[in-house]
Design a protein around this motif. Structure first.
Motif, PDB file in Angstrom:
ATOM      1  N   LEU A 170       0.843  -1.197   0.000  1.00 53.68           N
ATOM      2  CA  LEU A 170       0.000   0.000   0.000  1.00 53.68           C
ATOM      3  C   LEU A 170       0.876   1.243   0.000  1.00 53.68           C
ATOM      4  CD1 LEU A 170      -3.078   0.610   0.094  1.00 53.68           C
ATOM      5  CD2 LEU A 170      -2.783   1.022   2.543  1.00 53.68           C
ATOM      6  N   GLY A 171       0.788   2.031  -1.080  1.00 52.59           N
ATOM      7  CA  GLY A 171       1.628   3.210  -1.220  1.00 52.59           C
ATOM      8  C   GLY A 171       1.050   4.426  -0.520  1.00 52.59           C
ATOM      9  N   LEU A 176      -5.635   8.651   0.409  1.00 53.73           N
ATOM     10  CA  LEU A 176      -7.020   8.601  -0.051  1.00 53.73           C
ATOM     11  C   LEU A 176      -7.894   7.768   0.886  1.00 53.73           C
ATOM     12  CD1 LEU A 176      -6.996   8.187  -3.948  1.00 53.73           C
ATOM     13  CD2 LEU A 176      -7.986  10.058  -2.624  1.00 53.73           C
ATOM     14  N   LEU A 177      -7.403   6.604   1.263  1.00 54.84           N
ATOM     15  CA  LEU A 177      -8.195   5.731   2.126  1.00 54.84           C
ATOM     16  C   LEU A 177      -8.425   6.372   3.486  1.00 54.84           C
ATOM     17  CD1 LEU A 177      -6.618   2.214   1.372  1.00 54.84           C
ATOM     18  CD2 LEU A 177      -8.619   3.275   0.318  1.00 54.84           C
ATOM     19  N   SER A 178      -7.410   7.049   4.009  1.00 53.86           N
ATOM     20  CA  SER A 178      -7.523   7.659   5.335  1.00 53.86           C
ATOM     21  C   SER A 178      -8.448   8.865   5.332  1.00 53.86           C
ATOM     22  CB  SER A 178      -6.135   8.072   5.844  1.00 53.86           C
ATOM     23  OG  SER A 178      -5.300   6.943   6.009  1.00 53.86           O
ATOM     24  N   SER A 179      -8.425   9.636   4.260  1.00 51.56           N
ATOM     25  CA  SER A 179      -9.236  10.850   4.229  1.00 51.56           C
ATOM     26  C   SER A 179     -10.675  10.571   3.790  1.00 51.56           C
ATOM     27  CB  SER A 179      -8.613  11.903   3.306  1.00 51.56           C
ATOM     28  OG  SER A 179      -8.570  11.448   1.962  1.00 51.56           O
ATOM     29  N   LEU A 180     -10.862   9.618   2.863  1.00 54.94           N
ATOM     30  CA  LEU A 180     -12.197   9.376   2.303  1.00 54.94           C
ATOM     31  C   LEU A 180     -12.995   8.325   3.062  1.00 54.94           C
ATOM     32  CD1 LEU A 180     -11.510   9.350  -1.549  1.00 54.94           C
ATOM     33  CD2 LEU A 180     -12.171  11.256  -0.086  1.00 54.94           C
ATOM     34  N   LYS A 181     -12.305   7.366   3.697  1.00 50.25           N
ATOM     35  CA  LYS A 181     -12.996   6.234   4.331  1.00 50.25           C
ATOM     36  C   LYS A 181     -13.971   5.604   3.332  1.00 50.25           C
ATOM     37  CE  LYS A 181     -11.013   7.659   8.127  1.00 50.25           C
ATOM     38  NZ  LYS A 181      -9.707   7.095   8.507  1.00 50.25           N
ATOM     39  N   PRO A 182     -13.480   5.142   2.172  1.00 52.44           N
ATOM     40  CA  PRO A 182     -14.379   4.641   1.125  1.00 52.44           C
ATOM     41  C   PRO A 182     -15.083   3.369   1.552  1.00 52.44           C
ATOM     42  CG  PRO A 182     -12.130   4.038   0.615  1.00 52.44           C
ATOM     43  CD  PRO A 182     -12.067   4.953   1.812  1.00 52.44           C
ATOM     44  N   ALA A 183     -16.071   2.975   0.750  1.00 55.25           N
ATOM     45  CA  ALA A 183     -16.764   1.717   1.014  1.00 55.25           C
ATOM     46  C   ALA A 183     -15.800   0.549   0.968  1.00 55.25           C
ATOM     47  CB  ALA A 183     -17.881   1.513  -0.006  1.00 55.25           C
ATOM     48  N   LEU A 243      -1.207  -6.370   3.026  1.00 55.04           N
ATOM     49  CA  LEU A 243      -1.853  -5.321   2.237  1.00 55.04           C
ATOM     50  C   LEU A 243      -3.271  -5.070   2.736  1.00 55.04           C
ATOM     51  CD1 LEU A 243      -1.916  -3.425  -0.262  1.00 55.04           C
ATOM     52  CD2 LEU A 243      -2.694  -5.396  -1.598  1.00 55.04           C
ATOM     53  N   LEU A 244      -4.039  -6.122   2.951  1.00 60.42           N
ATOM     54  CA  LEU A 244      -5.416  -5.950   3.412  1.00 60.42           C
ATOM     55  C   LEU A 244      -5.464  -5.384   4.824  1.00 60.42           C
ATOM     56  CD1 LEU A 244      -7.403  -9.026   2.049  1.00 60.42           C
ATOM     57  CD2 LEU A 244      -6.870  -6.845   0.957  1.00 60.42           C
ATOM     58  N   SER A 245      -4.543  -5.782   5.654  1.00 56.58           N
ATOM     59  CA  SER A 245      -4.478  -5.235   7.010  1.00 56.58           C
ATOM     60  C   SER A 245      -4.209  -3.735   6.971  1.00 56.58           C
ATOM     61  CB  SER A 245      -3.382  -5.952   7.804  1.00 56.58           C
ATOM     62  OG  SER A 245      -3.216  -5.368   9.080  1.00 56.58           O
ATOM     63  N   ASP A 246      -3.315  -3.315   6.083  1.00 56.17           N
ATOM     64  CA  ASP A 246      -3.007  -1.887   5.952  1.00 56.17           C
ATOM     65  C   ASP A 246      -4.202  -1.105   5.421  1.00 56.17           C
ATOM     66  OD1 ASP A 246      -0.475  -2.405   6.882  1.00 56.17           O
ATOM     67  OD2 ASP A 246       0.491  -2.352   4.907  1.00 56.17           O
ATOM     68  N   VAL A 247      -4.954  -1.713   4.487  1.00 62.36           N
ATOM     69  CA  VAL A 247      -6.165  -1.066   3.973  1.00 62.36           C
ATOM     70  C   VAL A 247      -7.155  -0.818   5.103  1.00 62.36           C
ATOM     71  CG1 VAL A 247      -8.244  -1.483   2.588  1.00 62.36           C
ATOM     72  CG2 VAL A 247      -5.984  -1.888   1.593  1.00 62.36           C
ATOM     73  N   ARG A 248      -7.404  -1.835   5.909  1.00 64.82           N
ATOM     74  CA  ARG A 248      -8.364  -1.702   7.008  1.00 64.82           C
ATOM     75  C   ARG A 248      -7.882  -0.688   8.042  1.00 64.82           C
ATOM     76  NH1 ARG A 248     -12.437  -5.295   7.029  1.00 64.82           N
ATOM     77  NH2 ARG A 248     -12.277  -7.092   5.627  1.00 64.82           N
ATOM     78  N   CYS A 298      -6.196   1.977   7.461  1.00 59.90           N
ATOM     79  CA  CYS A 298      -6.426   3.326   6.928  1.00 59.90           C
ATOM     80  C   CYS A 298      -7.909   3.699   6.966  1.00 59.90           C
ATOM     81  CB  CYS A 298      -5.905   3.427   5.497  1.00 59.90           C
ATOM     82  SG  CYS A 298      -4.109   3.427   5.338  1.00 59.90           S
ATOM     83  N   ILE A 299      -8.764   2.755   6.608  1.00 59.92           N
ATOM     84  CA  ILE A 299     -10.195   3.061   6.544  1.00 59.92           C
ATOM     85  C   ILE A 299     -10.809   3.170   7.932  1.00 59.92           C
ATOM     86  CG2 ILE A 299     -12.443   2.195   5.726  1.00 59.92           C
ATOM     87  CD1 ILE A 299     -11.058   1.106   3.274  1.00 59.92           C
ATOM     88  N   GLU A 300     -10.263   2.464   8.891  1.00 59.79           N
ATOM     89  CA  GLU A 300     -10.698   2.554  10.290  1.00 59.79           C
ATOM     90  C   GLU A 300     -12.186   2.262  10.462  1.00 59.79           C
ATOM     91  OE1 GLU A 300      -7.854   5.732  12.485  1.00 59.79           O
ATOM     92  OE2 GLU A 300      -9.259   6.630  11.057  1.00 59.79           O
ATOM     93  N   ARG A 301     -12.622   1.189   9.771  1.00 61.40           N
ATOM     94  CA  ARG A 301     -14.009   0.756   9.901  1.00 61.40           C
ATOM     95  C   ARG A 301     -14.019  -0.756   9.745  1.00 61.40           C
ATOM     96  NH1 ARG A 301     -16.021   3.294   5.715  1.00 61.40           N
ATOM     97  NH2 ARG A 301     -16.087   1.411   4.445  1.00 61.40           N
ATOM     98  N   GLU A 302     -14.801  -1.422  10.546  1.00 63.69           N
ATOM     99  CA  GLU A 302     -14.819  -2.882  10.491  1.00 63.69           C
ATOM    100  C   GLU A 302     -15.358  -3.383   9.162  1.00 63.69           C
ATOM    101  OE1 GLU A 302     -16.717  -6.687  12.930  1.00 63.69           O
ATOM    102  OE2 GLU A 302     -16.831  -4.654  13.764  1.00 63.69           O
ATOM    103  N   GLU A 303     -16.419  -2.740   8.668  1.00 65.36           N
ATOM    104  CA  GLU A 303     -17.060  -3.194   7.437  1.00 65.36           C
ATOM    105  C   GLU A 303     -16.397  -2.546   6.232  1.00 65.36           C
ATOM    106  OE1 GLU A 303     -18.631  -1.534   9.830  1.00 65.36           O
ATOM    107  OE2 GLU A 303     -20.115  -2.853  10.766  1.00 65.36           O
TER     108      GLU A 303
END
Length: 374
Positions: free
Chosen positions: A28-29, A35-42, A67-72, A74-79
């Motif tokens: 994860l770059g 983007l993931l941290s600021s937007l909290k996308p679906a 990679l998936l752990s880093d994505v989660r 950043c998004i800071e949401r379980e779902e």
């Protein structure tokens, strides 16, 4: 889970309307992290380049889990939607030993078994959404983008196999997403490169394209096509068309699930994204989730689209009730998503799966078409 479009929350107030296709690479770059941290996308979409493809199974699996752990994180949401476009043939993402099934046209009779096998394998990789099956009726022999990805040339060919595949996939905890509504099978242009226009009689359109999709109105997600049906809504791509998404999909076919766009970075539609009216049309048409992948476009265009959404809501050009309905559908989808841990499968599992249906030809490159197709 309670999501709302509170404008005081800034970009994140609209962020969960988006699925972000990650930058190429297995790590994860910084751009994606921002983007993931600021937007909290679906959620996110992964492609072949997001796997450590030349490494042994245990090594690339560990990299993938990180990679998936880093994505989660950043998004800071379980779902979180963890999605992939994995159909068979040239549209395969994970490397070996994930089973390289052939194109859908080669296994309609085994579609249920293949769907179940793909579900087992994708679940083991932490995916909870797969953008399949292809429900397009491939009626045009000159079609450059659907072809063997379709189960056949008539609705009677397509529907039973696509339904069996969807049921098998979902039985293993991976949501399917029938695509590409209202039907990409009669095109002679690839929407990855240009905007297809289909001049089909409305009666034939209902008899062929809609006859296939009407059997999937119970799906949790359906993906749009960036195509124009000139005798239905002249000049307006389906992803932006209230006639196609509201009048036909919602009202005529009775669909109540989430509508997700095909990749908005594709050339069929990407040159329109800098115009505020494009975002307004997409939202008002009832497209709930907007997919933007890094292969074709700069994903930071999402930030401008969010500005357009915010401005449109304040100005009254975006219909608030449509926005509220979309937020409710996305919220319900996220609340009901399964979460899967990344885990290794044994050799016997892959051997069983490889015996179920034809596999991809050894002469076909591993990434043939697979880097780009959604």
């Amino acid at each position: 889970m309670n999501l709302s479009f509170d404008l005081a929350r800034g970009p994140a107030s609209f962020g969960h309307r988006f699925l972000i296709g990650l930058q190429q690479g297995p790590v994860l770059g910084d751009k994606d992290k921002r983007l993931l941290s600021s937007l909290k996308p679906a959620g996110v979409v992964l492609f072949r380049a997001n796997f450590l493809a030349d490494a042994p199974y245990e090594e690339w699996l560990g990299s993938h889990a990180k990679l998936l752990s880093d994505v989660r994180e950043c998004i800071e949401r379980e779902e979180v939607i963890v999605s992939i476009d994995h159909e068979g043939g040239g549209v395969l993402r994970p490397p070996a030993p994930i089973t390289p099934f052939a194109y859908a046209r080669e296994w309609p009779g085994q579609a249920g078994d293949v769907g179940k096998a793909m579900g087992v394998e994708l679940r083991s990789l932490g995916f909870n959404v797969n953008f399949a099956p292809v429900v397009d009726v491939n009626s045009n022999p000159a079609n450059p983008v659907i072809g063997q990805r379709s189960f056949g040339t008539t609705p009677q060919d397509v529907v039973p196999a696509a339904r069996a595949f969807l049921d098998g996939l979902q039985a293993e905890g991976v949501l399917g997403c029938p695509k590409h509504f209202p039907g990409h099978g009669d095109t002679a242009v690839d929407s990855h490169y240009s905007l297809p226009v289909i001049d089909v009689d409305p009666a034939m359109f209902r008899q062929r394209e809609l006859e296939a999709f009407r059997h999937f109105n119970d799906a949790r997600m359906i993906m749009t096509a960036h195509i124009v049906i000139s005798q239905i809504d002249p000049g307006v791509p389906a992803t932006m068309s209230k006639v196609i998404l509201q009048d036909i999909l919602r009202q005529e076919l009775g669909y109540g699930g989430v509508v997700v766009s095909d990749d908005l970075g594709m050339k069929a539609i990407s040159d329109r994204l800098d115009r505020p009216e494009t975002t307004v049309q997409i939202v008002n048409a009832g497209c709930d989730l907007l997919c933007m992948c890094a292969y074709w476009a700069d994903t930071e265009v999402i930030l401008r689209m969010i500005d357009f959404m915010s401005a449109g809501l304040k100005a009254g050009t975006i219909e608030e009730h449509t926005l509220e309905q979309s937020f409710a559908r996305v919220s319900a989808l996220l609340s009901g998503l399964p979460n899967h841990e990344v885990e290794a499968l044994d050799d016997d599992c892959f051997e069983r799966h490889a015996s179920l249906a034809p596999l991809r030809s050894r002469s076909l490159p591993a990434n043939h078409g697979g880097a780009t197709k959604i």
